[in-house]
Design an enzyme around this catalytic site. Structure first.
Site, mmCIF file in Angstrom:
data_model
loop_
_atom_site.group_PDB
_atom_site.id
_atom_site.type_symbol
_atom_site.label_atom_id
_atom_site.label_comp_id
_atom_site.label_asym_id
_atom_site.label_seq_id
_atom_site.Cartn_x
_atom_site.Cartn_y
_atom_site.Cartn_z
ATOM 1 N N GLU A 1 3.797 -0.871 52.798
ATOM 2 C CA GLU A 1 4.933 0.063 52.847
ATOM 3 C C GLU A 1 5.550 0.157 54.231
ATOM 4 O O GLU A 1 6.756 0.334 54.386
ATOM 5 C CB GLU A 1 4.494 1.463 52.398
ATOM 6 C CG GLU A 1 4.265 1.615 50.904
ATOM 7 C CD GLU A 1 2.859 1.259 50.466
ATOM 8 O OE1 GLU A 1 2.155 0.543 51.208
ATOM 9 O OE2 GLU A 1 2.461 1.689 49.376
ATOM 10 N N GLU B 1 -2.302 1.446 45.291
ATOM 11 C CA GLU B 1 -2.572 2.891 45.179
ATOM 12 C C GLU B 1 -2.984 3.248 43.744
ATOM 13 O O GLU B 1 -3.878 4.066 43.526
ATOM 14 C CB GLU B 1 -1.340 3.686 45.612
ATOM 15 C CG GLU B 1 -1.066 3.500 47.106
ATOM 16 C CD GLU B 1 0.158 4.249 47.571
ATOM 17 O OE1 GLU B 1 1.266 3.812 47.212
ATOM 18 O OE2 GLU B 1 0.026 5.265 48.265
ATOM 19 N N ALA C 1 5.739 0.037 44.046
ATOM 20 C CA ALA C 1 6.888 0.802 43.555
ATOM 21 C C ALA C 1 8.092 -0.128 43.447
ATOM 22 O O ALA C 1 8.175 -1.130 44.153
ATOM 23 C CB ALA C 1 7.182 1.933 44.530
ATOM 24 N N GLY D 1 2.270 0.649 45.995
ATOM 25 C CA GLY D 1 1.930 1.511 44.870
ATOM 26 C C GLY D 1 0.983 0.833 43.889
ATOM 27 O O GLY D 1 0.217 1.512 43.188
HETATM 28 C C1 LIG Z 1 3.966 -10.855 47.015
HETATM 29 C C2 LIG Z 1 5.128 -10.484 46.119
HETATM 30 C C3 LIG Z 1 4.767 -9.361 45.194
HETATM 31 C C4 LIG Z 1 5.522 -11.715 45.263
HETATM 32 O O1 LIG Z 1 5.974 -12.751 46.099
HETATM 33 P P1 LIG Z 1 6.732 -14.034 45.502
HETATM 34 O O2 LIG Z 1 5.989 -14.537 44.337
HETATM 35 O O3 LIG Z 1 6.998 -14.931 46.659
HETATM 36 O O4 LIG Z 1 8.098 -13.499 44.904
HETATM 37 P P2 LIG Z 1 9.327 -12.847 45.659
HETATM 38 O O5 LIG Z 1 10.427 -13.843 45.769
HETATM 39 O O6 LIG Z 1 8.932 -12.131 46.866
HETATM 40 O O7 LIG Z 1 9.763 -11.730 44.599
HETATM 41 C C5 LIG Z 1 10.263 -12.085 43.320
HETATM 42 C C6 LIG Z 1 11.315 -11.094 42.919
HETATM 43 O O8 LIG Z 1 10.723 -9.824 42.769
HETATM 44 C C7 LIG Z 1 11.386 -8.850 43.538
HETATM 45 N N1 LIG Z 1 10.393 -7.854 43.991
HETATM 46 C C8 LIG Z 1 9.228 -8.099 44.571
HETATM 47 N N2 LIG Z 1 8.553 -6.961 44.816
HETATM 48 C C9 LIG Z 1 9.354 -5.968 44.349
HETATM 49 C C10 LIG Z 1 9.226 -4.556 44.284
HETATM 50 N N3 LIG Z 1 8.134 -3.924 44.762
HETATM 51 N N4 LIG Z 1 10.235 -3.864 43.767
HETATM 52 C C11 LIG Z 1 11.339 -4.477 43.283
HETATM 53 N N5 LIG Z 1 11.524 -5.826 43.299
HETATM 54 C C12 LIG Z 1 10.526 -6.542 43.822
HETATM 55 C C13 LIG Z 1 11.965 -9.639 44.699
HETATM 56 O O9 LIG Z 1 13.036 -8.951 45.264
HETATM 57 C C14 LIG Z 1 12.374 -10.921 43.997
HETATM 58 O O10 LIG Z 1 13.589 -10.709 43.331
HETATM 59 P P3 LIG Z 1 14.970 -11.207 43.969
HETATM 60 O O11 LIG Z 1 14.767 -12.639 44.331
HETATM 61 O O12 LIG Z 1 15.211 -10.375 45.187
HETATM 62 O O13 LIG Z 1 15.952 -10.954 42.893
HETATM 63 C C15 LIG Z 1 6.351 -10.110 46.993
HETATM 64 O O14 LIG Z 1 7.472 -9.988 46.167
HETATM 65 C C16 LIG Z 1 6.194 -8.839 47.741
HETATM 66 O O15 LIG Z 1 5.599 -8.833 48.788
HETATM 67 N N6 LIG Z 1 6.778 -7.758 47.225
HETATM 68 C C17 LIG Z 1 6.860 -6.488 47.905
HETATM 69 C C18 LIG Z 1 5.556 -5.767 47.885
HETATM 70 C C19 LIG Z 1 5.710 -4.429 48.538
HETATM 71 O O16 LIG Z 1 6.174 -4.294 49.631
HETATM 72 N N7 LIG Z 1 5.296 -3.400 47.820
HETATM 73 C C20 LIG Z 1 5.400 -2.046 48.259
HETATM 74 C C21 LIG Z 1 6.587 -1.396 47.636
HETATM 75 S S1 LIG Z 1 6.830 0.244 48.242
HETATM 76 C C22 LIG Z 1 5.638 1.119 47.465
HETATM 77 O O17 LIG Z 1 4.926 0.610 46.657
HETATM 78 C C23 LIG Z 1 5.584 2.540 47.848
HETATM 79 C C24 LIG Z 1 4.729 3.349 47.251
HETATM 80 C C25 LIG Z 1 4.611 4.725 47.747
HETATM 81 C C26 LIG Z 1 5.075 5.729 46.761
HETATM 82 C C27 LIG Z 1 6.475 5.745 46.632
HETATM 83 C C28 LIG Z 1 6.919 7.048 46.109
HETATM 84 C C29 LIG Z 1 8.371 7.011 46.036
HETATM 85 C C30 LIG Z 1 9.065 8.320 45.924
HETATM 86 C C31 LIG Z 1 8.801 9.253 47.016
HETATM 87 C C32 LIG Z 1 9.958 10.075 47.380
HETATM 88 C C33 LIG Z 1 9.568 10.820 48.596
HETATM 89 C C34 LIG Z 1 10.539 11.815 48.970
HETATM 90 C C35 LIG Z 1 9.811 13.098 49.238
HETATM 91 C C36 LIG Z 1 10.765 14.196 49.051
HETATM 92 C C37 LIG Z 1 10.067 15.519 49.028
HETATM 93 O O18 LIG Z 1 9.015 15.659 48.445
HETATM 94 O O19 LIG Z 1 10.641 16.435 49.573
#
Ligand SMILES: CC(C)(COP(=O)(O)OP(=O)(O)OC[C@H]1O[C@@H](n2cnc3c(N)ncnc32)[C@H](O)[C@@H]1OP(=O)(O)O)[C@@H](O)C(=O)NCCC(=O)NCCSC(=O)/C=C/CCCCCCCCCCCCC(=O)O
Length: 719
Positions: free
Chosen positions: A123, A103, A61, A100
């Site tokens: 997450e 997922e 996400a 995500g």
């Molecule tokens: C391994 C990586 C992917 C890559 O690593 P690397 O090559 O070393 O590069 P980085 O320097 O880390 O990253 C490069 C730039 O990219 C940006 N980045 C990386 N990942 C993300 C991302 N996921 N989103 C945005 N930006 C991202 C990073 O910041 C760098 O940019 P900058 O230098 O900062 O400018 C590594 O990047 C990595 O590990 N990334 C993170 C992976 C991760 O943790 N993924 C999980 C994300 S959370 C998720 O997926 C959740 C899913 C569940 C569903 C969500 C549903 C949401 C809504 C629900 C609301 C609920 C409320 C309920 C209310 C009700 O119902 O009542």
């Protein structure tokens, strides 16, 4: 943001396009919904492949969207539509499939991964749980114990492990998309019912209750107050005990609590802060993107005590060739043995060959003549370090970067002893240097941007959280630690016990309170520094005046224990007692408590009741206040630098985001008010005097932390 092509005549290929990690932004989700719909309604398409552009499937996400009003199609129905499709959908996983992203892949009917791909549900490290069905599908696919492990730790697995666990169906060394297209052609027309994970029951698990109880206990212990790991266990339990639809409802409820929590905000802040510190800048205007690092192929370490050994291991493990210099023969032999052992153990853990040949040992400093960078790690003595720097300047080839691992001495002073001060920076490692994540890269007014860029790049290669900071006493981390420790000493004088102070700090989330930490690192360390500062006096004087030194309140408690030979764990006595010297289990020490009683009586102090809140406010706000001074002085470029230092090097609980983030969460006005309150009670304690930056930020309306940079610039320009 998702491109559609028809390939091999009857395969619909959907490519996620959202650099750099193809995060599932609103536009990407809309793109997936539209292209899946298109593929499913095209009668010529028999199967579908989903991949990501630029060698990465999907980083999950879009975390940046979490703080705002989320728009666009939600993930859960999007993934459900893929799983219910009547044509096989294959995920082609290159690079990463995380959160995500995984997922989404679990909603596909098949998963093909490149051998170098990494998969995971991280997450939990963002204060969340896999709430797009991940907590319900993964246990159904790989069983409860394996799913619990992955979801509660957030660890990434290799493609090989994913294959072994049953997360992916095939691993390829070749073009993953081509392999997935071939695979998609081969499965076209097959029944998809057995491939819809949500329709599977969870694999049977004997003693389910006992398993969950055991895991919950372990997770509670290691979580140190973090709530997401516990919610993760609860969500997997729902998968194991409830039908899918009810499990999804439980997943939603748990996520609703986490999603808006302060902990999730803190952890997501840490994620971005760790990346932000790589974009360093110096007061001169030099920056990460305009300063080119020099190549470093060969490095040297001078002095092979504890720090030098760890630094040698950290350098050798990055593949550099290292000259390790120790002038004392016996020390050199011992160091060689210790370093080889550390390299072997590290290699075994990582499943690689140990880099033993990468290290050349020498007693002679001349051996470093052709290295690109030297890290000096000799005893903390300015005269000795100066001599080493002068020798290095004479021996090394022109342009060699000279770095010092000092934790307390003046980097500028050392630089001024060399003909090329622009080549000198501090590289402040933390013990043990091959394990601890933090590296402070300390620049002086004459350090060249290239020297800083080189040290920062080397730190990154070593896997360190590297933070560029200006030169001052204690740099950032230790400078902030001083008022924190002093407040803890004052609290003992006023009636607290080491047990009470430590309990308050450990309940806050520190792995160790200040006194257990002091016993571990050795009380003599601070004693030596205080002696050097002329603060230590013979302990016979009594009364208030004996506790005012150099014009400010001073507690000689640590000095008095040292005079008794109580140096902490190494002597078996410190703030606690231990079964024997070197033992680690801290026990209540009745002697210490009567010593504290006698000390208070001698100094006319009356013990009063102190609660956890006061411990936290005095220790933490004093530390935070110093952080504001550091920002005001320009020693740290932004609050993220301070927070990354504290989270990665000083045990500050990550789910509280770091001291400056914590201050932002508590409210700057509240921090200011409490500091003013304690300052009135303790006027002889300068570190409780609120920093002028804190006052100015509060006066300008307490901007949120991401706006402090702008506010500080504006406030400085008004001076
Ligand atoms: C391994 C990586 C992917 C890559 O690593 P690397 O090559 O070393 O590069 P980085 O320097 O880390 O990253 C490069 C730039 O990219 C940006 N980045 C990386 N990942 C993300 C991302 N996921 N989103 C945005 N930006 C991202 C990073 O910041 C760098 O940019 P900058 O230098 O900062 O400018 C590594 O990047 C990595 O590990 N990334 C993170 C992976 C991760 O943790 N993924 C999980 C994300 S959370 C998720 O997926 C959740 C899913 C569940 C569903 C969500 C549903 C949401 C809504 C629900 C609301 C609920 C409320 C309920 C209310 C009700 O119902 O009542």
């Amino acid at each position: 943001m998702a491109e559609y092509n028809r390939v091999s005549e009857c395969v619909g290929l959907i490519t996620l396009r959202n650099p750099p990690v193809n995060a599932l932004s609103a536009a990407v989700r809309q793109g997936i919904v539209d292209t899946v719909q298109r593929a499913l309604s095209d009668p010529n398409v028999k199967s579908v492949v989903i991949c990501g552009q630029n060698g990465i499937f999907c980083g999950g996400a879009d975390i940046k969207e979490f703080g705002s009003n989320m728009t666009g199609p939600p993930l859960i129905p999007m993934i459900h539509a893929i799983e219910s499709a009547n044509k096989p959908v294959v995920a082609a996983i290159e690079g990463s499939a995380l959160g995500g992203g995984l997922e989404l892949a679990l909603g596909c009917h098949y998963r093909i991964a490149h051998s170098k791909a990494r998969l995971g549900l991280p997450e939990v490290s963002l204060g969340l749980l896999p709430a797009a069905g991940g907590s319900q599908r993964l246990p159904r696919l790989i069983g409860v114990p394996a799913a619990l492990n992955l979801i509660t730790t957030g660890r990434h697995v290799t493609a090989a492990e994913a294959l072994q666990l049953g997360i992916v169906d095939q691993v390829t060394d070749h073009n993953t998309v081509a392999a997935a297209v071939k695979f998609a052609l081969s499965v076209a027309g097959r029944s998809l019912d057995p491939r819809r994970i949500s329709t599977h029951p969870c694999p049977q698990q004997p003693d389910l209750d006992a398993l969950f109880e055991e895991v919950m206990q372990k997770v509670r212990q290691s979580a140190r107050g973090a709530i997401a790991p516990i919610a993760c266990v609860q969500a997997v339990r729902a998968a194991a005990t409830l039908p899918y639809a009810q499990g999804m409802e439980r997943e939603r409820e748990l996520m609703a609590t986490l999603f808006t929590s302060g902990q999730a905000r803190a952890l997501q802040y840490c994620f971005f802060a760790e990346r932000a510190v790589g974009r360093w800048r110096m007061p001169s205007g030099a920056r990460w993107d305009t300063s080119k690092p020099r190549p470093v192929h060969k490095a040297a370490v001078i002095g092979l005590g504890t720090m030098g050994r760890g630094i040698t291991v950290a350098l050798a493990q990055t593949g550099l060739s290292v000259i390790a210099v120790e002038t004392q023969e016996k020390q050199l032999m011992e160091a060689k043995q210790a370093i080889s052992g550390m390299l072997e153990r590290g290699a075994k853990r990582r499943g690689v060959a140990p880099a033993l040949d990468g290290v050349i040992y020498s007693q002679n400093i001349q051996a470093v003549a052709d290295v690109d960078l030297v890290i000096e790690a000799v005893f903390e003595d300015i005269a000795l370090k100066t001599k080493v720097f002068q020798q290095l300047s004479a021996v090394c080839k022109p342009g060699t970067l000279l770095c010092t691992n000092t934790s307390a001495l003046d980097v500028d002073q050392l630089a001024s002893e060399t003909p090329n001060p622009e080549l000198v920076v501090g590289m402040h490692f933390f013990a043990p240097a091959h394990v601890m994540k933090l590296l402070e890269v300390v620049y002086g007014p004459r350090s060249s941007p290239q020297a800083v860029a080189t040290a920062m790049q080397l730190g990154k290669k070593m896997g360190k959280a590297s933070v560029a900071v200006g030169n001052c006493r204690g740099f950032v981390g230790n400078r902030m630690l001083k008022p924190y420790i002093e407040e803890a000493f004052f609290l003992l004088e006023e009636g607290a016990t080491p047990e009470l102070v430590d309990q308050a700090l450990e309940e806050f989330g520190f792995p160790m309170g200040v006194f257990r930490m002091s016993d571990l690192s050795g009380l003599d360390v601070g004693w030596r520094v205080r002696k050097g500062d002329g603060l230590v006096e013979p302990g016979t004087a009594s009364g208030r005046s004996a506790r005012i030194r150099q014009g400010r309140r001073y507690s000689p408690l640590g000095d008095l224990l040292c005079e008794e030979g109580h140096f902490g764990q190494k002597t078996g006595r410190g703030w606690y007692q231990y079964d024997k010297p070197g033992s680690r289990v801290a026990r209540f020490d009745p002697w210490l408590h009567s010593f504290l009683g006698a000390y208070r009586a001698q100094h006319g102090l009356v013990a009063r009741r102190i609660d956890h809140q006061e411990v936290l406010e005095r220790c933490l706000y004093a530390l935070i206040n110093e952080g504001f001074h550091i920002l005001d002085d320009g020693i740290a470029a932004g609050p993220e630098d301070i927070d990354v230092i504290y989270v990665s090097g000083y045990g500050w609980p990550r789910h509280r985001g770091g001291p400056m983030f914590y201050a932002n969460m508590v409210g700057l006005a509240k921090v200011l008010e409490r500091l003013e309150h304690y300052q009135q009670l303790h006027p002889e304690v300068p570190h409780l005097q609120p920093s002028s930056l804190l006052r100015r930020l509060v006066a300008s309306g307490s901007p949120p932390i991401h706006k402090w940079g702008e506010a500080i610039k504006k406030l400085h320009s008004q001076l």
